[in-house]
Design a protein around this motif. Structure first.
Motif, PDB file in Angstrom:
ATOM      1  N   PHE A 183      -9.390  39.985 100.506  1.00 16.67           N
ATOM      2  CA  PHE A 183      -8.745  40.030  99.198  1.00 16.67           C
ATOM      3  C   PHE A 183      -8.452  38.648  98.631  1.00 16.67           C
ATOM      4  N   ALA A 187      -9.848  37.261  95.132  1.00 20.04           N
ATOM      5  CA  ALA A 187      -8.894  36.792  94.132  1.00 20.04           C
ATOM      6  C   ALA A 187      -9.262  35.384  93.688  1.00 20.04           C
ATOM      7  N   ASN A 379     -10.231  29.599 103.284  1.00 18.14           N
ATOM      8  CA  ASN A 379      -8.795  29.830 103.257  1.00 18.14           C
ATOM      9  C   ASN A 379      -8.203  29.988 104.650  1.00 18.14           C
ATOM     10  N   PHE A 380      -7.019  29.436 104.785  1.00 21.25           N
ATOM     11  CA  PHE A 380      -6.198  29.679 105.962  1.00 21.25           C
ATOM     12  C   PHE A 380      -5.156  30.679 105.485  1.00 21.25           C
ATOM     13  N   MET A 381      -5.304  31.929 105.913  1.00 21.56           N
ATOM     14  CA  MET A 381      -4.441  32.967 105.381  1.00 21.56           C
ATOM     15  C   MET A 381      -3.791  33.706 106.533  1.00 21.56           C
ATOM     16  N   ARG A 382      -2.482  33.801 106.516  1.00 19.25           N
ATOM     17  CA  ARG A 382      -1.851  34.578 107.585  1.00 19.25           C
ATOM     18  C   ARG A 382      -0.622  35.326 107.083  1.00 19.25           C
ATOM     19  N   TYR A 383      -0.390  36.426 107.744  1.00 19.49           N
ATOM     20  CA  TYR A 383       0.775  37.248 107.429  1.00 19.49           C
ATOM     21  C   TYR A 383       1.951  36.818 108.285  1.00 19.49           C
ATOM     22  N   HIS A 384       3.124  37.124 107.792  1.00 21.77           N
ATOM     23  CA  HIS A 384       4.335  36.816 108.540  1.00 21.77           C
ATOM     24  C   HIS A 384       5.125  38.079 108.791  1.00 21.77           C
ATOM     25  N   VAL A 386       8.583  39.490 108.922  1.00 19.13           N
ATOM     26  CA  VAL A 386       9.913  39.099 108.466  1.00 19.13           C
ATOM     27  C   VAL A 386      10.909  40.169 108.893  1.00 19.13           C
ATOM     28  N   THR A 391      11.640  36.403 112.681  1.00 12.46           N
ATOM     29  CA  THR A 391      10.680  36.020 111.653  1.00 12.46           C
ATOM     30  C   THR A 391       9.717  34.967 112.184  1.00 12.46           C
TER      31      THR A 391
ATOM     32  N   LEU B 102      -3.720  34.869  94.191  1.00 12.65           N
ATOM     33  CA  LEU B 102      -3.168  35.961  94.999  1.00 12.65           C
ATOM     34  C   LEU B 102      -2.099  36.738  94.248  1.00 12.65           C
ATOM     35  N   ILE B 130      11.376  29.731 104.181  1.00 11.49           N
ATOM     36  CA  ILE B 130      11.356  30.999 104.922  1.00 11.49           C
ATOM     37  C   ILE B 130      12.711  31.715 104.832  1.00 11.49           C
ATOM     38  N   VAL B 133      12.675  33.856 101.923  1.00  9.57           N
ATOM     39  CA  VAL B 133      11.855  35.035 102.180  1.00  9.57           C
ATOM     40  C   VAL B 133      12.664  36.076 102.943  1.00  9.57           C
ATOM     41  N   MET B 134      13.413  35.622 103.943  1.00 10.35           N
ATOM     42  CA  MET B 134      14.191  36.559 104.762  1.00 10.35           C
ATOM     43  C   MET B 134      15.224  37.280 103.908  1.00 10.35           C
ATOM     44  N   CYS B 137      13.381  39.772 101.525  1.00 11.69           N
ATOM     45  CA  CYS B 137      12.907  40.982 102.192  1.00 11.69           C
ATOM     46  C   CYS B 137      14.064  41.929 102.479  1.00 11.69           C
ATOM     47  N   GLN B 138      15.174  41.378 102.928  1.00  7.45           N
ATOM     48  CA  GLN B 138      16.324  42.223 103.237  1.00  7.45           C
ATOM     49  C   GLN B 138      16.801  42.939 101.971  1.00  7.45           C
ATOM     50  N   GLN B 147       6.292  48.922 101.632  1.00  3.50           N
ATOM     51  CA  GLN B 147       5.058  48.142 101.798  1.00  3.50           C
ATOM     52  C   GLN B 147       5.300  46.646 101.628  1.00  3.50           C
ATOM     53  N   LYS B 149       5.027  42.930 102.365  1.00  9.30           N
ATOM     54  CA  LYS B 149       4.047  42.072 103.041  1.00  9.30           C
ATOM     55  C   LYS B 149       4.373  40.639 102.678  1.00  9.30           C
ATOM     56  N   THR B 150       4.410  39.784 103.667  1.00 15.41           N
ATOM     57  CA  THR B 150       4.602  38.365 103.392  1.00 15.41           C
ATOM     58  C   THR B 150       3.379  37.619 103.894  1.00 15.41           C
ATOM     59  N   VAL B 151       2.814  36.805 103.026  1.00 11.60           N
ATOM     60  CA  VAL B 151       1.575  36.123 103.384  1.00 11.60           C
ATOM     61  C   VAL B 151       1.630  34.677 102.908  1.00 11.60           C
ATOM     62  N   GLU B 152       0.977  33.805 103.635  1.00 14.79           N
ATOM     63  CA  GLU B 152       0.790  32.449 103.123  1.00 14.79           C
ATOM     64  C   GLU B 152      -0.701  32.175 103.104  1.00 14.79           C
ATOM     65  N   CYS B 153      -1.134  31.441 102.105  1.00 13.26           N
ATOM     66  CA  CYS B 153      -2.564  31.183 101.971  1.00 13.26           C
ATOM     67  C   CYS B 153      -2.781  29.737 101.575  1.00 13.26           C
ATOM     68  N   LEU B 154      -3.485  29.018 102.419  1.00 12.70           N
ATOM     69  CA  LEU B 154      -3.766  27.614 102.138  1.00 12.70           C
ATOM     70  C   LEU B 154      -5.263  27.427 101.998  1.00 12.70           C
ATOM     71  N   TYR B 208       5.546  31.012 100.530  1.00 15.13           N
ATOM     72  CA  TYR B 208       5.242  32.337 101.063  1.00 15.13           C
ATOM     73  C   TYR B 208       5.242  33.320  99.912  1.00 15.13           C
TER      74      TYR B 208
END
Lengths: 414, 233
Positions: A183, A187, A379-384, A386, A391, B102, B130, B133-134, B137-138, B147, B149-154, B208
């Motif tokens: 995705f 995008a 891309n370096f893409m990762r989920y976290h 939380v 976290t 995104l 972060i 973000v915490m 989310c709470q 649903q 979702k937390t994502v980071e994209c570099l 994030y």
């Protein structure tokens, strides 16, 4: 009810995104409205006429094993919740000796087949677990999540969107058979090509099950236009994503299709007339090629997309606002042919699953005077995860986003 | 001048990206006359690394064409949002293209969508820290969002360059064979190749992105329900 509202009501023939717990799938609701999901058979009739995004409870049909009908249930409070009664402080006393669950596998299957609700099954599992009370709060949460997944009684029907379709296709696809477009990559393609809703776009796509066409059509306004250039060797289900979007006929008319060979042949007329008749695959030992590319399915003539009558003329008589190439082939040669169809100062974006392919084209394009702002990226893409006090980035990440090569087409030497 | 519809010819007042190379790109206002410090109207001439550019000389030129500087040349480009973020002076936290793409994708934005800074339907937040973000989310969970979702994209960018490395010959691979393709005399053990080199100091963190969906509930009025879809057209 306005037309816009009607689009949000489930009707026979519509494509839907079915979500049951963590799984998502694309499904076309037929006249019978039956969905087979694993070993379960689900009757979707109750969903017809309901708005998208509703959640339904699976009600077992008394007469048939593992047959269910749907009952609308949009009250999230009523959904599966299990109360726990105290917890342990650590898990060190728990050993996996396969004896912690007192119910046997057969007993659990019998429960399921008797039409017992998921809520009750999980309650029975908890009652009969010797170790559940000893688990820490976190471990209990995990256990319940796992069981909820297995015995979930609810499903949600979403309106297909590019976001959901991309996720569904990404999970199903495997290289080199099809292109697994993540995705974030999709995008980024849409952003890099600076998609102008009223613009004219050239797309060469082969292998993404029509995801690119669907995404571009979705972003185009009524005055926008897309020309899809296709190859003679295309995949099965080449328009899966386009179909799944339930586009109107008017929308579909914004897309013209042209065979790549026709464009290449047109070009050749001006240069040295080549002997090769590119009707099908270039005839370099057909047999060998077919074997090496088992993934390529030779589509029967009648299923093959055809060049729209005015498609070729449209290409010849217009300048385009962007060129997008997403394919399994080595694109350098035809990208060079397609570039001059762009207006000046317009972007091109090429996707490949292989960096090596793009490195070669980058090196070649660096020598050209008519392209600037060349970029090769991934891309370096990762989920976290939380959660309170827990976290952190997900332990496994996905490094299969593929590579993008992009640039701008400008005036060459004066 | 807005970015949302291409135009071909540069006119007075347009924003133009002057592209010399990837490290030297400038967003300029195409104005023939500007005021100097004394408040006098003077001819607008831009000074670049490769010499001066008279801005009024751009009028009537096509976006994408090549212009001469006194000591070189450059291209004048149409300002796309991507070029714009690249040329913007970074006075404050700005969101770059990968994150922008995104956000737009995950919110399923398309022509005619109405975006509110907060509200129902799908929501997306961008937070550099972060802890934010915490808390987000709470709060989202407390208010019934699902649903999450937390994502980071570099984005990792590569340069492609010709490089040469020294190879060692062994007894099994005689020197003459390994050096046969080399044009450079004397060096029988030099190997040329195309190197794909990651940026030396890429951006390591932007923020994030957290997305969540507000589910429809039967007790809500239908108009409130389809916030994301009611936005069409």
């Amino acid at each position: 009810m306005t037309a816009t509202n009607l689009e949000n009501i489930i009707a026979r023939g519509h494509y839907l995104i079915i979500n049951k717990n963590e799984t998502y799938l694309i499904h076309q609701i037929s006249n019978k409205a039956i969905l087979k999901l694993g070993r379960d058979v689900i009757d979707l009739k109750a969903a017809i006429g309901q708005p998208f995004s509703s959640t339904y409870k699976l009600e077992p049909m008394p007469e048939k094993k593992r047959h269910y009908s749907l009952v609308i249930c949009n009250d999230s409070q009523a959904r599966n919740q299990w109360s726990t009664n105290g917890c342990g402080t650590d898990n060190k006393l728990i050993t996996d000796d396969s004896s912690s669950q007192l119910l046997s596998t057969d007993e659990i299957i019998a429960l399921k087949e008797s039409g017992e609700s998921g809520q009750n099954i999980v309650e029975r599992l908890l009652e009969n677990s010797k170790t559940f009370q000893l688990k820490t709060e976190y471990a209990q949460e995990k256990y319940l999540k796992k069981k909820a997944r297995k015995y979930c009684d609810y499903l949600t029907i979403f309106k297909p969107s590019i976001r959901l379709i991309t996720d569904v296709l990404y999970k199903q696809q495997t290289l080199p058979k099809t292109i697994a477009l993540r995705f974030d990559t999709l995008a980024q393609i849409l952003c890099r090509v600076n998609l102008d809703p009223g613009g004219k776009y050239l797309l060469y796509e082969n292998g993404s099950q029509g995801l690119l066409q669907a995404a571009l059509l979705n972003q185009l306004h009524d005055n926008g236009c897309l020309v899809h250039i296709f190859s003679s060797t295309s995949e099965q289900n080449a328009l899966r994503a386009v179909k799944a979007m339930n586009f109107s006929e008017t929308k579909m008319k914004q897309m013209l299709t042209v065979s790549l060979n026709e464009i290449l042949n047109t070009k050749n007329e001006d240069n040295v007339p080549e002997e090769k008749d590119d009707k099908d695959v270039p005839n370099c030992s057909d047999e060998k090629k077919r074997k090496s590319d088992e993934a390529y399915t030779q589509i029967k003539k009648k299923h093959r997309p055809i060049t729209s009558t005015d498609g070729l003329n449209f290409i010849r008589s217009n300048k385009f606002d962007g060129l997008i190439v997403v394919c399994r082939e080595e694109p350098t040669e035809f990208v060079k042919i397609l570039l001059p169809y762009l207006s000046l100062s317009r972007p091109f974006v090429i996707y490949s699953a292989y960096r090596e392919v793009l490195v070669t084209i980058y090196a070649e394009f660096k020598m050209r005077r008519d392209v600037v702002f060349l970029r090769l990226t991934d891309n370096f893409m990762r989920y976290h995860q939380v959660l309170p006090n827990r976290t952190h980035p997900d332990v496994t990440m996905d490094d299969g986003g593929g590579f993008l090569f992009s640039g701008l087409f400008v005036a060459g030497t004066k | 001048m807005s970015f949302n519809c291409y135009k071909d010819i540069i006119e007075e007042g347009d924003t133009v990206i002057l592209y010399i190379n990837p490290q030297a790109m400038y967003a300029i206002q195409a104005q023939s006359v500007i005021e100097n410090r004394k408040g006098e109207k003077i001819e607008n001439v831009m000074q670049t690394k490769y010499g001066a550019l008279k801005i009024s000389s751009l009028f009537g030129k096509q976006f994408g064409s090549k212009v001469s500087l006194s000591n070189g040349w450059a291209h004048v480009l149409y300002p796309t949002p991507e070029l714009w973020t690249q040329t913007l002076p970074h006075r404050t936290q700005i969101i770059y293209t990968p994150d922008i793409s995104l956000i737009m994708f995950m919110l399923e934005l398309k022509p005619g969508s109405i975006v509110v800074e907060s509200g129902g339907g799908r929501i997306c937040t961008f937070s550099p820290c972060i802890e934010q973000v915490m808390r987000t989310c709470q709060t989202l969970l407390d208010h019934g969002f699902v649903q999450l979702k937390t994502v980071e994209c570099l984005e990792k960018e590569y340069q492609v360059l010709n490089r040469t490395v020294t190879t060692f010959t062994t007894a099994s691979r005689p020197l003459s064979a390994s050096g046969s393709q080399n044009t450079t005399e004397e060096s029988g053990n030099e190997k040329k190749f195309l190197a794909c080199i990651p940026s030396a100091s890429p951006r390591g963190h932007t923020g994030y992105l957290t997305t969540a969906t507000f589910p429809i509930e039967t007790r809500l009025q239908p108009e409130e329900v389809e916030v994301e879809d009611a936005c069409e057209k």
